[in-house]
Motif scaffolding. Structure first.
Motif, PDB file in Angstrom:
ATOM      1  N   GLU A   1       0.826  -1.210   0.000  1.00  0.00           N
ATOM      2  CA  GLU A   1       0.000   0.000   0.000  1.00  0.00           C
ATOM      3  C   GLU A   1       0.860   1.260   0.000  1.00  0.00           C
ATOM      4  OE1 GLU A   1      -4.057   0.053   1.758  1.00  0.00           O
ATOM      5  OE2 GLU A   1      -3.043  -1.138   3.272  1.00  0.00           O
TER       6      GLU A   1
ATOM      7  N   ARG B   1      -5.257   1.087   4.063  1.00  0.00           N
ATOM      8  CA  ARG B   1      -6.384   0.245   4.470  1.00  0.00           C
ATOM      9  C   ARG B   1      -5.999  -0.786   5.521  1.00  0.00           C
ATOM     10  NH1 ARG B   1     -10.373   1.197   0.718  1.00  0.00           N
ATOM     11  NH2 ARG B   1      -9.601   2.029  -1.255  1.00  0.00           N
TER      12      ARG B   1
ATOM     13  N   ALA C   1     -10.121  -5.657   5.196  1.00  0.00           N
ATOM     14  CA  ALA C   1      -9.541  -5.120   3.961  1.00  0.00           C
ATOM     15  C   ALA C   1      -8.371  -5.981   3.505  1.00  0.00           C
ATOM     16  CB  ALA C   1      -9.094  -3.676   4.170  1.00  0.00           C
TER      17      ALA C   1
ATOM     18  N   LEU D   1      -7.744  -7.881  -0.071  1.00  0.00           N
ATOM     19  CA  LEU D   1      -6.555  -7.585  -0.877  1.00  0.00           C
ATOM     20  C   LEU D   1      -5.703  -8.837  -1.101  1.00  0.00           C
ATOM     21  CD1 LEU D   1      -5.551  -4.157   0.689  1.00  0.00           C
ATOM     22  CD2 LEU D   1      -6.490  -4.532  -1.603  1.00  0.00           C
TER      23      LEU D   1
ATOM     24  N   ILE E   1     -12.922  -0.982  -1.748  1.00  0.00           N
ATOM     25  CA  ILE E   1     -11.757  -1.259  -2.593  1.00  0.00           C
ATOM     26  C   ILE E   1     -12.155  -1.212  -4.062  1.00  0.00           C
ATOM     27  CG2 ILE E   1     -10.132  -3.085  -3.280  1.00  0.00           C
ATOM     28  CD1 ILE E   1     -10.099  -3.907  -0.260  1.00  0.00           C
TER      29      ILE E   1
ATOM     30  N   ASN F   1     -12.626   2.219  -5.113  1.00  0.00           N
ATOM     31  CA  ASN F   1     -11.446   3.035  -4.830  1.00  0.00           C
ATOM     32  C   ASN F   1     -11.781   4.197  -3.893  1.00  0.00           C
ATOM     33  OD1 ASN F   1      -8.628   3.293  -5.139  1.00  0.00           O
ATOM     34  ND2 ASN F   1      -8.891   4.980  -6.578  1.00  0.00           N
TER      35      ASN F   1
END
Length: 388
Positions: A21, A54, A180, A184, A211, A214
């Motif tokens: 990230e 996140r 999150a 991911l 996510i 966005n």
């Protein structure tokens, strides 16, 4: 802008996710250690990192790092740091601390010495003897690990898992940061159907929808560093405008969230509305065994009950056996399941393609990943058009 060092703290097992990230935000110079990712940036990174990360727990401003085995060394090296660059004359700077495997093991003494050293430094800088401490807050932490001292100022305030959308939650809610991370890690894409058959208060589907769209996770909340003089209101405004412009309003997301708890489902609906993703999630009151979809190559991502309480374990293990049979119907789908039961694969009836050790609060859990087959090229981009 001057270069600064920031630390994005992370729950054990999520350091690599935080690293990815940070890199996505454009910050390349970083080091990854247990529980944290340290990176070089500028002041504008404080609003951006707080708004966008996140899976991180907090964003800390690193003031200094040094060895210290005596209180005198701790005092002098703390005093030598440029605290006045951040803390104004009326700033509040409470000091917290922790010490692990260090000769300076008394946390309360370390806190008092760091506080005194900062006061002495600011006395010399501002030419005053008494500090009102009635202005903005600058929470200082002194962390000792094997005689290495790290001094930081917290830029976040409340932990980053507090997005602002979850006014209510059911019992033992999953942290937003972990939810999150689950999404991911799965590499779910917004053009694939996603099902969570144990949605509870909706954290996994909501984080997935954010996510997919966005939506920066910190857009609906404030941060303690918004009151700091050095980071201007214009910088915060610029970061928020950037995040607002990045939202994908036109994306078509297809998420099904279900649960047998009617009260939890109502909470989930409210939370999804507050997060601005209620149009992306279909909520259903139903048993896990009734989930269905006409779509192919979708994803099931869930956090089923663990059965931590005495007497619940056998019931939960029977549930895991049922899950194996129900999920087997989705033969082209990928499944991602978080649980603390070390016998899960045996009960589920299949070995995971991969598993990852994580922590849900203080509970050690495994994230079981069952990879489905890759869809044919002709289907890429068309999966979202299929109905649930």
């Amino acid at each position: 802008m001057a270069k600064i060092e920031l630390i994005a703290t992370a729950t054990f097992g999520l350091e690599e996710m935080v690293k990815l990230e940070v890199k996505k935000l454009g910050y390349e110079k970083m080091t990854v250690e247990n529980g944290k990712v340290t990176f070089i940036a500028n002041e504008a990174a404080i609003p951006r990192a707080n708004l966008w990360l996140r899976t991180a727990d907090r964003v800390l401003l690193k003031m200094g790092e040094f060895k210290a085995v005596t209180f005198e060394e701790l005092f002098q090296q703390t005093k030598a740091l440029p605290w006045e660059e951040w803390i104004p004359e009326n700033g509040r700077f409470p000091v917290t601390g922790k010490s692990i495997k260090s000769q300076l093991y008394s946390v309360s003494d370390c806190q008092a010495i760091v506080k005194k050293a900062i006061v002495e430094r600011l006395k010399e800088t501002y030419g005053i003897e008494w500090f009102k401490e009635d202005g903005a807050e600058f929470p200082v932490e002194v962390a000792l690990l094997k005689d290495t001292v790290t001094l930081t100022i917290d830029t976040s305030g409340a932990g980053l898992h507090k997005r602002g959308y979850r006014a209510k939650a059911n019992q033992a809610p999953l942290k937003e940061t972990l939810a999150a991370a689950m999404v991911l890690i799965s590499r779910w894409r917004e053009d694939r159907v996603l099902i969570d058959p144990f949605c509870g208060s909706g954290t996994i589907p909501i984080e997935a929808a954010m996510i997919g769209k966005n939506i920066a996770p910190g857009l609906q909340r404030s941060f303690i560093s918004e009151g700091w003089e050095r980071i201007t209101k214009e910088e915060w405004k610029s970061a928020r405008v950037e995040a607002l412009k990045a939202i994908r309003q036109d994306v078509d997301i297809n998420i099904l969230a279900s649960d047998i708890d009617e009260k939890a489902l109502e909470i989930a609906k409210d939370n999804a509305y507050e997060a601005g993703v209620d149009d992306s999630i279909t909520f259903l009151l139903q048993d896990m065994g009734k989930i269905r979809s006409d779509a192919q190559y979708g994803y099931i991502i869930c956090n089923p009950p663990y059965g931590e309480r005495l007497g619940e374990k056998k019931e939960v293990q029977r549930l895991y056996e049922r899950m194996g049979k129900v999920f087997a119907r989705f033969d082209t789908w990928s499944k991602y399941i978080l649980t603390s039961d070390e016998e899960f694969e045996k009960l589920y009836g299949k070995s995971a393609s991969k598993k990852r050790k994580l922590y849900n609060g203080r509970i050690k859990v495994d994230y079981y990943q069952f990879f489905g087959p890759k869809p044919p090229k002709s289907m890429l981009g068309n999966n979202r058009k299929q109905s649930l």
